[in-house]
Structures are given as structure tokens and as C-alpha cells.
Scaffold this motif. Structure first.
Motif, PDB file in Angstrom:
ATOM      1  N   ALA A 103       0.832  -1.202   0.000  1.00 60.06           N
ATOM      2  CA  ALA A 103       0.000   0.000   0.000  1.00 60.06           C
ATOM      3  C   ALA A 103       0.873   1.260   0.000  1.00 60.06           C
ATOM      4  N   PHE A 104       1.949   1.230   0.783  1.00 60.97           N
ATOM      5  CA  PHE A 104       2.877   2.357   0.855  1.00 60.97           C
ATOM      6  C   PHE A 104       3.521   2.607  -0.506  1.00 60.97           C
ATOM      7  N   ILE A 105       3.980   1.537  -1.163  1.00 61.40           N
ATOM      8  CA  ILE A 105       4.635   1.656  -2.471  1.00 61.40           C
ATOM      9  C   ILE A 105       3.642   2.108  -3.534  1.00 61.40           C
ATOM     10  N   ASP A 106       2.463   1.494  -3.531  1.00 58.94           N
ATOM     11  CA  ASP A 106       1.440   1.855  -4.522  1.00 58.94           C
ATOM     12  C   ASP A 106       1.077   3.336  -4.440  1.00 58.94           C
ATOM     13  N   GLN A 107       0.885   3.804  -3.233  1.00 61.03           N
ATOM     14  CA  GLN A 107       0.509   5.210  -3.056  1.00 61.03           C
ATOM     15  C   GLN A 107       1.617   6.136  -3.530  1.00 61.03           C
ATOM     16  N   ALA A 108       2.857   5.794  -3.201  1.00 60.36           N
ATOM     17  CA  ALA A 108       3.988   6.629  -3.612  1.00 60.36           C
ATOM     18  C   ALA A 108       4.089   6.702  -5.129  1.00 60.36           C
ATOM     19  N   ILE A 109       4.019   5.547  -5.802  1.00 55.89           N
ATOM     20  CA  ILE A 109       4.156   5.519  -7.259  1.00 55.89           C
ATOM     21  C   ILE A 109       2.985   6.218  -7.933  1.00 55.89           C
ATOM     22  N   SER A 110       1.771   6.036  -7.383  1.00 56.26           N
ATOM     23  CA  SER A 110       0.592   6.673  -7.980  1.00 56.26           C
ATOM     24  C   SER A 110       0.668   8.195  -7.907  1.00 56.26           C
ATOM     25  N   GLN A 111       1.441   8.700  -6.948  1.00 60.49           N
ATOM     26  CA  GLN A 111       1.614  10.145  -6.792  1.00 60.49           C
ATOM     27  C   GLN A 111       2.835  10.658  -7.548  1.00 60.49           C
ATOM     28  N   GLY A 112       3.438   9.784  -8.359  1.00 59.49           N
ATOM     29  CA  GLY A 112       4.609  10.185  -9.132  1.00 59.49           C
ATOM     30  C   GLY A 112       5.912  10.072  -8.374  1.00 59.49           C
ATOM     31  N   GLY A 113       5.892   9.395  -7.222  1.00 56.82           N
ATOM     32  CA  GLY A 113       7.098   9.252  -6.413  1.00 56.82           C
ATOM     33  C   GLY A 113       7.968   8.103  -6.868  1.00 56.82           C
ATOM     34  N   ARG A 114       9.117   8.004  -6.242  1.00 60.67           N
ATOM     35  CA  ARG A 114      10.064   6.906  -6.501  1.00 60.67           C
ATOM     36  C   ARG A 114      10.474   6.313  -5.162  1.00 60.67           C
ATOM     37  N   VAL A 115      10.401   4.986  -5.085  1.00 58.98           N
ATOM     38  CA  VAL A 115      10.565   4.285  -3.814  1.00 58.98           C
ATOM     39  C   VAL A 115      11.821   3.423  -3.821  1.00 58.98           C
ATOM     40  N   LEU A 116      12.614   3.539  -2.776  1.00 63.07           N
ATOM     41  CA  LEU A 116      13.733   2.625  -2.555  1.00 63.07           C
ATOM     42  C   LEU A 116      13.327   1.637  -1.468  1.00 63.07           C
ATOM     43  N   VAL A 117      13.414   0.347  -1.771  1.00 66.05           N
ATOM     44  CA  VAL A 117      13.176  -0.703  -0.778  1.00 66.05           C
ATOM     45  C   VAL A 117      14.534  -1.318  -0.448  1.00 66.05           C
ATOM     46  N   HIS A 118      14.879  -1.328   0.833  1.00 65.22           N
ATOM     47  CA  HIS A 118      16.187  -1.883   1.196  1.00 65.22           C
ATOM     48  C   HIS A 118      16.113  -2.618   2.516  1.00 65.22           C
ATOM     49  N   CYS A 119      17.028  -3.552   2.696  1.00 66.75           N
ATOM     50  CA  CYS A 119      17.279  -4.157   3.999  1.00 66.75           C
ATOM     51  C   CYS A 119      18.760  -3.922   4.255  1.00 66.75           C
ATOM     52  N   ASN A 120      19.417  -4.749   5.027  1.00 62.93           N
ATOM     53  CA  ASN A 120      20.825  -4.506   5.302  1.00 62.93           C
ATOM     54  C   ASN A 120      21.690  -4.780   4.071  1.00 62.93           C
ATOM     55  N   GLY A 121      21.570  -6.003   3.538  1.00 64.08           N
ATOM     56  CA  GLY A 121      22.411  -6.371   2.394  1.00 64.08           C
ATOM     57  C   GLY A 121      21.715  -6.311   1.045  1.00 64.08           C
ATOM     58  N   GLY A 122      20.369  -6.228   1.050  1.00 65.64           N
ATOM     59  CA  GLY A 122      19.649  -6.233  -0.222  1.00 65.64           C
ATOM     60  C   GLY A 122      19.749  -7.560  -0.951  1.00 65.64           C
ATOM     61  N   ILE A 123      19.933  -8.638  -0.203  1.00 67.63           N
ATOM     62  CA  ILE A 123      20.130  -9.959  -0.807  1.00 67.63           C
ATOM     63  C   ILE A 123      18.914 -10.869  -0.631  1.00 67.63           C
ATOM     64  N   SER A 124      18.336 -10.884   0.572  1.00 64.01           N
ATOM     65  CA  SER A 124      17.280 -11.847   0.874  1.00 64.01           C
ATOM     66  C   SER A 124      15.976 -11.207   1.311  1.00 64.01           C
ATOM     67  N   LEU A 125      16.036 -10.378   2.340  1.00 65.94           N
ATOM     68  CA  LEU A 125      14.823  -9.864   2.976  1.00 65.94           C
ATOM     69  C   LEU A 125      14.048  -8.883   2.103  1.00 65.94           C
ATOM     70  N   SER A 126      14.685  -7.769   1.748  1.00 67.71           N
ATOM     71  CA  SER A 126      13.972  -6.785   0.913  1.00 67.71           C
ATOM     72  C   SER A 126      13.648  -7.318  -0.483  1.00 67.71           C
ATOM     73  N   PRO A 127      14.516  -8.135  -1.106  1.00 66.21           N
ATOM     74  CA  PRO A 127      14.140  -8.701  -2.400  1.00 66.21           C
ATOM     75  C   PRO A 127      12.865  -9.544  -2.343  1.00 66.21           C
ATOM     76  N   ALA A 128      12.625 -10.234  -1.220  1.00 65.25           N
ATOM     77  CA  ALA A 128      11.411 -11.048  -1.104  1.00 65.25           C
ATOM     78  C   ALA A 128      10.172 -10.159  -1.229  1.00 65.25           C
ATOM     79  N   PHE A 129      10.187  -8.995  -0.588  1.00 67.97           N
ATOM     80  CA  PHE A 129       9.064  -8.056  -0.698  1.00 67.97           C
ATOM     81  C   PHE A 129       8.913  -7.572  -2.138  1.00 67.97           C
ATOM     82  N   VAL A 130      10.026  -7.247  -2.769  1.00 69.84           N
ATOM     83  CA  VAL A 130       9.977  -6.702  -4.124  1.00 69.84           C
ATOM     84  C   VAL A 130       9.510  -7.758  -5.122  1.00 69.84           C
ATOM     85  N   VAL A 131       9.907  -8.999  -4.927  1.00 69.77           N
ATOM     86  CA  VAL A 131       9.438 -10.080  -5.808  1.00 69.77           C
ATOM     87  C   VAL A 131       7.917 -10.216  -5.691  1.00 69.77           C
TER      88      VAL A 131
END
Length: 227
Positions: A103-131
Motif C-alpha cells: 500500500a505504501f509503495i502503490d501510493q507513492a508511485i501513484s503520486q509520481g514518487g520513486r521508492v527505494l526498498v532496502h534491507c541490510n544487504g539487499g540480498i534476501s529480505l527486501s528482495p522477497a518483498f519486491v518479488v
């Protein structure tokens, strides 16, 4: 979810840019996975200059609770943050947390924003959300969504527990889409039919009660008595 795309368009989206030569140091940078959504490590969120250069407006910071002292919202005056405290292990329930992040990402993009999703290494945790986000956004299978993200950030590798949840989420979002796409007129007809059936049942019950009461009231116990 975006408008329906052709099979060829989806193949192109999944394959991603073919002219990118992955270098080891790129794992410390962030990559754009789909328009307006970037994925990377905590390292990519530490430079205000880089974030502004990428026109980032929103940041999803996903961290293990033990990392809260270091992995945190560094520039709250410049970006809108969503901070998720999780456990980076195979038992962590990501599906429960995902709707809020989506919901947070959808709202940001719908308003013309750009979202960075990150965890510590960007290898496992945050990629799971992005997938999971890419899967639902483009109406993909979990395999295609995983390949899509990997084709843009080659170093991702969700742990076994997260991968299992990614697979489970495919059936969850497809079931929601099926309900949402069910014609509202058909739903209304079905509801009216149920209501009509219930009314008919009530009328039948009323008629039965009336017949029973009528028979009882007209019964003369002395009618067959010849004495």
C-alpha cells in the motif's frame, strides 16, 4: 496491477535490459526493478546526495530488530519512510507484513514518487518483498517475478523460508484478483437469487403453517360419533 499486457511484452519485462554487465560492486548500489521502484542494500540509503540524484521520495526500510541501532531512517526530513522490524530468518512471516508495504509503495508511485526498498544487504529480505510486489503488479507467476528481479539485481537470493512464502503468495494474490474480477452484475444477480430463494422458503413455511393451523381448527372430534 497494471493493464493486461501481451505475452511478448511480459517476456521483455521479465528479461530486463540485456546490455547490463553486472559487476560485484553493484551489490552495494540500488537498481530500478520497475518504474518508480528501486531495490538495494542499506548502503544505498546512506547518501543523501545519491538518493536525491535518483529522485527518491519514499523509502521502505526493512531491518532485523537487532539492526535497529544502525539500519534506520537517516533522512526523515527529506523522505517519507516506512520502517518494518522483522527477523531475517526462515520463520519470519512476510506475507502478513506485505500488504502494508504494498500500500505504501502503490501510493507513492501513484503520486509520481520513486521508492527505494532496502534491507541490510539487499540480498534476501527486501528482495522477497519486491518479488511479491512485482508478481502482483504484473500478474506474474512466482518464478517469473523472481527472474524479473534477479535480471536487474543479480545478487539477490531469498532464503528458503522466504522463497516458500513467495510461492504461497502467488495463489493468494490470484485468488484476490479472481474475486475482484468477478462481474459485479453477476454478484448482484447471485445475491438477488439467494434473497429470492430465501423469500420463497419463507412463503412456503407460511403456507405450511397456515395449512396446519387450518386443518386443526376445522377438525371436529365428534364428527364420527354416531351416539
Amino acid at each position: 496491477m497494471e493493464a493486461t499486457r501481451t505475452e511478448e511484452e511480459l517476456r521483455s519485462i521479465i528479461q530486463g535490459p540485456g546490455d547490463v554487465e553486472w559487476r560485484y560492486e553493484m551489490r552495494r548500489e540500488c537498481q530500478e526493478i520497475l518504474p518508480g521502484l528501486l531495490l538495494g542494500p542499506f548502503q544505498a540509503s546512506k547518501s543523501l546526495e545519491i538518493l536525491q540524484g535518483l529522485h527518491i521520495t519514499h523509502i521502505v526500510c526493512i531491518r532485523d530488530a537487532k539492526e535497529a541501532f544502525s539500519v534506520k531512517a537517516r533522512f526523515p526530513d527529506h523522505f517519507k519512510y516506512l520502517v518494518l522490524d522483522v527477523e531475517d530468518n526462515e520463520e519470519q512471516n512476510l506475507i502478513r507484513l506485505f500488504p502494508g508495504a504494498k500500500a505504501f509503495i502503490d501510493q507513492a508511485i501513484s503520486q509520481g514518487g520513486r521508492v527505494l526498498v532496502h534491507c541490510n544487504g539487499g540480498i534476501s529480505l527486501s528482495p522477497a518483498f519486491v518479488v511479491m510486489f512485482a508478481m502482483q503488479h504484473y500478474n506474474l507467476s512466482w518464478e517469473d517475478a523472481l527472474h524479473m528481479v534477479q535480471n536487474r539485481r543479480y545478487c539477490i537470493s531469498p532464503n528458503g523460508g522466504f522463497l516458500t512464502q513467495i510461492k504461497e503468495y502467488e495463489s493468494i494474490y490470484k485468488a484476490k484478483n479472481a474475486v475482484a474480477s468477478y462481474p459485479i452484475t453477476q454478484r448482484q444477480v447471485s445475491r438477488r437469487k439467494r434473497e429470492d430463494d430465501e423469500d420463497e422458503d419463507e412463503r412456503d413455511d407460511d403456507r405450511k403453517r397456515a395449512l396446519v393451523h387450518g386443518d386443526t381448527s376445522s377438525y371436529d372430534p365428534n364428527a364420527m360419533d354416531d351416539s
